[in-house]
Enzyme design. Sequence first.
Site, PDB file in Angstrom:
ATOM      1  CE1 TYR A 161      -4.665   0.099  -0.627  1.00 46.70           C
ATOM      2  CE2 TYR A 161      -4.798  -1.817   0.943  1.00 46.70           C
ATOM      3  CZ  TYR A 161      -5.093  -1.104  -0.067  1.00 46.70           C
ATOM      4  OH  TYR A 161      -6.157  -1.454  -0.015  1.00 46.70           O
ATOM      5  CD  GLU A 182      -3.077   4.360   1.517  1.00 50.61           C
ATOM      6  OE1 GLU A 182      -2.167   3.799   0.930  1.00 50.61           O
ATOM      7  OE2 GLU A 182      -4.293   3.465   1.748  1.00 50.61           O
ATOM      8  CG  ASP A 234      -8.405   9.746 -23.115  1.00 51.40           C
ATOM      9  OD1 ASP A 234      -7.981   8.909 -24.036  1.00 51.40           O
ATOM     10  OD2 ASP A 234      -9.748   9.259 -22.884  1.00 51.40           O
ATOM     11  CB  THR A 281      -5.271   3.569 -21.510  1.00 52.43           C
ATOM     12  OG1 THR A 281      -5.382   4.302 -23.082  1.00 52.43           O
ATOM     13  CG2 THR A 281      -6.697   3.514 -21.577  1.00 52.43           C
ATOM     14  CE  LYS A 298      -7.424   1.958 -25.426  1.00 53.57           C
ATOM     15  NZ  LYS A 298      -7.869   2.534 -24.378  1.00 53.57           N
ATOM     16  NE  ARG A 332      -5.860  -4.779 -19.675  1.00 52.11           N
ATOM     17  CZ  ARG A 332      -6.766  -4.166 -20.889  1.00 52.11           C
ATOM     18  NH1 ARG A 332      -7.354  -3.500 -20.698  1.00 52.11           N
ATOM     19  NH2 ARG A 332      -6.713  -4.690 -22.191  1.00 52.11           N
TER      20      ARG A 332
HETATM   21  N1  DSN Z   1     -12.188  -0.777 -24.342  1.00 51.52           N
HETATM   22  C1  DSN Z   1     -10.966   0.778 -24.708  1.00 51.52           C
HETATM   23  C2  DSN Z   1     -11.418   0.799 -26.660  1.00 51.52           C
HETATM   24  O1  DSN Z   1     -11.239  -0.667 -27.031  1.00 51.52           O
HETATM   25  O2  DSN Z   1     -11.164   1.196 -28.001  1.00 51.52           O
HETATM   26  C3  DSN Z   1     -11.431   1.531 -24.784  1.00 51.52           C
HETATM   27  O3  DSN Z   1     -12.626   2.351 -23.567  1.00 51.52           O
END
Ligand code: DSN
Length: 414
Positions: free
Chosen positions: A51, A53, A196, A222, A225, A231
């Site tokens: 932990y 925080e 984003d 994120t 990707k 993740r």
């Molecule tokens: N689930 C992701 C996508 O496929 O674009 C984004 O939230």
Amino acid sequence: MKNIKKQDPQVYKAIQGELKRQQEGMELIASENYVSEAVLEALGSVFTNKYSEGYPGHRYYAGQKYTDQVENLAIERAKKLFGAEHVNVQPLSGAPANMIAYSAVLKPGDTVLGMDLSHGGHLTHGHPVTLSAKIYKFIRYKTDTSGKIDYRELEKMARKYKPKLILAGFSAYTRQLDYKKFQDIAKKIGAITMFDIAHIAGLIAGKALPNPVPYFDIVTTTTHKTLRGPRGGMILCKKEFAKAIDKAAFPGFQGGPHENNIAAKAVAFGEALKPAFKIYARQILKNAKVLEQELRKYEFKLMFGGTDNHMVLVDVFGSKGVSGKEAEVVLDEIGITLNKNMIPDDPRGPMDPSGIRIGVPAITTRGMKEKETKMIAKWIKEAIENRMDKKMLKKIHQEVIRLCKKFPIYRNLY
Ligand code: DSN
């Protein structure tokens, strides 16, 4: 895996099944990728027990020597990758990152101008089914018939609705944005800007697309990707928003950060800083361009006039009379995984829309190039056009598996 294998054969079996599925399948979901084995090791490390925080140097619990080290590494590497003034690596994923960013700069009821979901936007950009839409007032802009964002219309909307935040970003939009135009419009009405970049973060980090960080006040993403990390989420921002973002993340929205994920983010950012990642990012663009050209040759209707990034959005209903859902199912049968997707102002519903979204980041990680992308486009065409011919589908599936085996992943993993 020797411990899981002995202790919990059911979970072990599921992991082995998923590994085989990933090894033998052609992954074309635009938001997915294969992380390195080093990233997997960091994810499965003892940091999951801790932990922490707070932030490096200012934690609530003791025992933070190594969590501080690893979180600082992730922050410094992300700053270098994106030229950011401030970075918070604690968001658990993209949706929390966006909620944190909104709550850092908005009050309930404030207005946000964001992109319409069916025009390529994202659920968390104010779709009525989300919490964000219950807290803030979202107005949605769309693309024009050429598939571009009509910046004059965007400015008109900005002047009319006077949003506190202008939001750029997408999950199915395939064209490059004009960062400067967003900045100029926001300046005229005194709005904060946010982008984003979840889908294209790796393309930006690999310098295949221009960097929006200097133009936007806040950038969320994120890390799993095109950036090819674990993740997770991340927020980059200008210094003046740093305190508000950090406070909004913790204690505002989240509890203890997931330091095993943060360690894995540090490893992935380290990989993205290497020259090979630039080659990877450029190859993604080349593969996507070939996919666009081939699908056009096969008379598929491409939305937004083509692609400037890692994916294409195809109106399969308009071009081949097959719904997005049907196409998704038939392609799954031949080992090609992708997702059904709405097209702009889709007359069909979200569970059975007109389109499919196809992305190349994962196949590019496997080492596939233009030649293999052409083969994939051909299989997509053949499977969709001959969807009733089970024998033919089976034959294509064998070819898909053969190609995947030529470009192996995780060969000696478990
Ligand atoms: N689930 C992701 C996508 O496929 O674009 C984004 O939230």
